[in-house]
Design an enzyme around this catalytic site. Structure first.
Site, mmCIF file in Angstrom:
data_model
loop_
_atom_site.group_PDB
_atom_site.id
_atom_site.type_symbol
_atom_site.label_atom_id
_atom_site.label_comp_id
_atom_site.label_asym_id
_atom_site.label_seq_id
_atom_site.Cartn_x
_atom_site.Cartn_y
_atom_site.Cartn_z
ATOM 1 N N ARG A 240 -10.238 -0.429 14.444
ATOM 2 C CA ARG A 240 -10.142 0.365 13.215
ATOM 3 C C ARG A 240 -11.115 -0.260 12.226
ATOM 4 O O ARG A 240 -12.322 -0.101 12.374
ATOM 5 C CB ARG A 240 -8.687 0.358 12.722
ATOM 6 C CG ARG A 240 -8.360 1.398 11.687
ATOM 7 C CD ARG A 240 -6.878 1.452 11.358
ATOM 8 N NE ARG A 240 -6.365 0.192 10.806
ATOM 9 C CZ ARG A 240 -5.111 -0.005 10.431
ATOM 10 N NH1 ARG A 240 -4.224 0.968 10.531
ATOM 11 N NH2 ARG A 240 -4.716 -1.160 9.932
ATOM 12 N N LYS B 264 0.854 -1.202 0.000
ATOM 13 C CA LYS B 264 0.000 0.000 0.000
ATOM 14 C C LYS B 264 0.887 1.248 0.000
ATOM 15 O O LYS B 264 2.092 1.139 0.236
ATOM 16 C CB LYS B 264 -0.901 -0.024 1.223
ATOM 17 C CG LYS B 264 -0.149 -0.008 2.549
ATOM 18 C CD LYS B 264 -1.035 -0.389 3.731
ATOM 19 C CE LYS B 264 -0.246 -0.333 5.030
ATOM 20 N NZ LYS B 264 -0.979 -0.927 6.161
ATOM 21 N N MET C 94 12.574 24.505 3.916
ATOM 22 C CA MET C 94 11.812 23.850 2.845
ATOM 23 C C MET C 94 12.726 23.164 1.828
ATOM 24 O O MET C 94 12.431 22.060 1.361
ATOM 25 C CB MET C 94 10.916 24.862 2.134
ATOM 26 C CG MET C 94 9.972 24.226 1.127
ATOM 27 S SD MET C 94 8.991 25.401 0.198
ATOM 28 C CE MET C 94 7.918 26.055 1.456
ATOM 29 N N TYR D 61 16.246 29.197 10.658
ATOM 30 C CA TYR D 61 15.077 29.847 11.259
ATOM 31 C C TYR D 61 15.079 29.722 12.774
ATOM 32 O O TYR D 61 15.420 28.660 13.312
ATOM 33 C CB TYR D 61 13.789 29.209 10.733
ATOM 34 C CG TYR D 61 13.477 29.569 9.302
ATOM 35 C CD1 TYR D 61 13.204 30.887 8.943
ATOM 36 C CD2 TYR D 61 13.447 28.589 8.315
ATOM 37 C CE1 TYR D 61 12.920 31.208 7.626
ATOM 38 C CE2 TYR D 61 13.157 28.891 6.995
ATOM 39 C CZ TYR D 61 12.898 30.212 6.657
ATOM 40 O OH TYR D 61 12.613 30.533 5.369
HETATM 41 C C1 LIG Z 1 -0.133 -1.916 6.798
HETATM 42 C C2 LIG Z 1 -0.674 -3.196 7.257
HETATM 43 C C3 LIG Z 1 0.156 -4.320 7.388
HETATM 44 C C4 LIG Z 1 1.671 -4.268 7.273
HETATM 45 O O1 LIG Z 1 2.196 -3.768 8.476
HETATM 46 P P1 LIG Z 1 3.768 -3.624 8.727
HETATM 47 O O2 LIG Z 1 3.846 -3.116 10.124
HETATM 48 O O3 LIG Z 1 4.264 -2.629 7.744
HETATM 49 O O4 LIG Z 1 4.365 -4.962 8.537
HETATM 50 C C5 LIG Z 1 -0.461 -5.537 7.664
HETATM 51 N N1 LIG Z 1 -1.808 -5.613 7.831
HETATM 52 C C6 LIG Z 1 -2.624 -4.542 7.756
HETATM 53 C C7 LIG Z 1 -4.076 -4.704 7.949
HETATM 54 C C8 LIG Z 1 -2.084 -3.284 7.480
HETATM 55 O O5 LIG Z 1 -2.895 -2.220 7.408
#
Ligand SMILES: *Cc1c(COP(=O)(O)O)cnc(C)c1O
Length: 351
Positions: free
Chosen positions: A132, A37, A303, A256
């Site tokens: 979640r 992802k 930046m 800054y």
């Molecule tokens: C992102 C995610 C993972 C992978 O998690 P990592 O900590 O990067 O190994 C696995 N399962 C779900 C549902 C996730 O959202």
């Protein structure tokens, strides 16, 4: 969009393959779906999928990512964590042969309204404590029955996600496992539980599909272990260039807010990368490497630039600066910025 930025990202596919082999060492018969992802955590969705061509499947968050994989001839099962969000996405799920995670009753309503004879697999995602995405424990039985009756569905797997896998001793892990095991015994179907942290700490070993993300990219998923200790190799390298060297007097400030003041007469280097490129703005005394020598960031991140302490460093303008990669651990940079590696990688490698 043309890329005008000077910072350069490199992706080491040998390291990615090495890390995948590391995951396999923990797999003990489980299949592996690399989590790709967010543009494969900033490393490039298609490049990563093609490199890991012998993975059993892949997982993404959203359907658009899955469709992009199919359009690039990735043919393994693809799990979509957010499943489908409307009728059109359900049609696409079927058309592209995707495997949605179902976490809401209205998604089951949508499935029941659909007519069609292509078959798909689904995951029933369960909230065992992450809070979640996932159906609640008291909804599982009715959801499962409805899915079982649905002619569109070939196979129903059970999926859960840990909230505290990065702390293996955390009490909530045990509670989540207990809740899930009750369901596993009842339904005796395929399961998927572990992210990287849970894989390495072997929190839950009897499962069909592992879901590693961050460890594939060579960062440590555990709070008390480094990537090196876990024999993971960094995949992403981030480099920029030393574009100025200023010889400042004791008491002169840098950047800054006058956040940093020279404790003595000294050279300070300016590097052409900043938060506009995705370098973390809150990095404080982050490690860097200039011309192969370790040094430290001083003052606030701007930046387009950062400043480095060049005392005792042999450097000239034009030298290459490693911001993270093989020698500078991205974990250390994230820690200096009070954030996690995931955020740094995704942010720098947005597509
Ligand atoms: C992102 C995610 C993972 C992978 O998690 P990592 O900590 O990067 O190994 C696995 N399962 C779900 C549902 C996730 O959202």
């Amino acid at each position: 969009m043309p890329n005008h930025r000077a910072a350069k990202i490199t992706i080491n596919l040998d390291a990615l393959e090495h890390n995948f082999q590391q995951v396999k060492k923990y797999a003990a018969g489980s299949k592996i779906m690399p989590v790709i992802k967010a543009n494969a955590y900033g490393h490039g969705l298609i490049k990563v999928a093609q490199c890991l061509s012998d993975a059993d499947g892949f997982a993404v968050a959203q359907i658009s990512e899955a469709i992009c994989l199919r359009e690039n001839n990735i043919s393994q099962p693809i799990t979509v964590f957010q499943g489908f969000l409307n009728h059109q996405q359900l049609q696409q799920t079927i058309q592209y042969g995707l495997t949605p995670a179902i976490s809401q009753i209205w998604q089951i309503d949508l499935l029941e309204k659909n007519s069609g004879d292509e078959l798909i697999d689904v995951w029933l995602k369960i909230n065992t404590g992450m809070g979640r995405l996932g159906v609640q424990l008291n909804e599982v039985s009715s959801c499962y029955q409805r899915l079982e009756k649905n002619k569109l569905i070939k196979k129903i797997g059970l999926m859960m996600h840990f909230a505290n896998a990065d702390e293996p001793e955390h009490l909530s892990n045990k509670k989540q496992i207990e809740a899930f095991l009750t369901l596993v015994e009842k339904y005796k179907t395929e399961t998927s539980v572990s992210n990287s942290a849970a894989i390495i700490s072997q929190l839950y070993t009897q499962q069909n599909w592992l879901r590693p993300g961050i460890m594939l990219y060579g960062a440590s998923p555990l709070l008390n272990k480094t990537a090196q200790q876990l024999q993971l190799k960094p995949v992403m390298g981030l480099r920029a260039e030393l574009i100025a060297i200023n010889y400042l007097k004791e008491g002169q400030s840098v950047g800054y807010g006058d956040q940093w003041v020279c404790p003595q007469d000294m050279p300070v280097g300016i590097v052409n990368i900043g938060y506009g490129d995705g370098y973390p703005r809150h990095a404080d005394a982050a490690p860097l490497m200039v011309n192969g020598q370790r040094c430290v960031l001083v003052g606030r991140v701007s930046m387009d630039s950062i400043a480095v302490d060049l005392r005792h460093i042999d450097a000239k303008c034009g030298d290459s600066v490693e911001c993270w990669g093989e020698n500078v651990s991205v974990d250390a940079v994230a820690a200096s910025a009070g954030t996690i590696v995931y955020e740094l990688l995704c942010h720098i490698g947005k597509n």
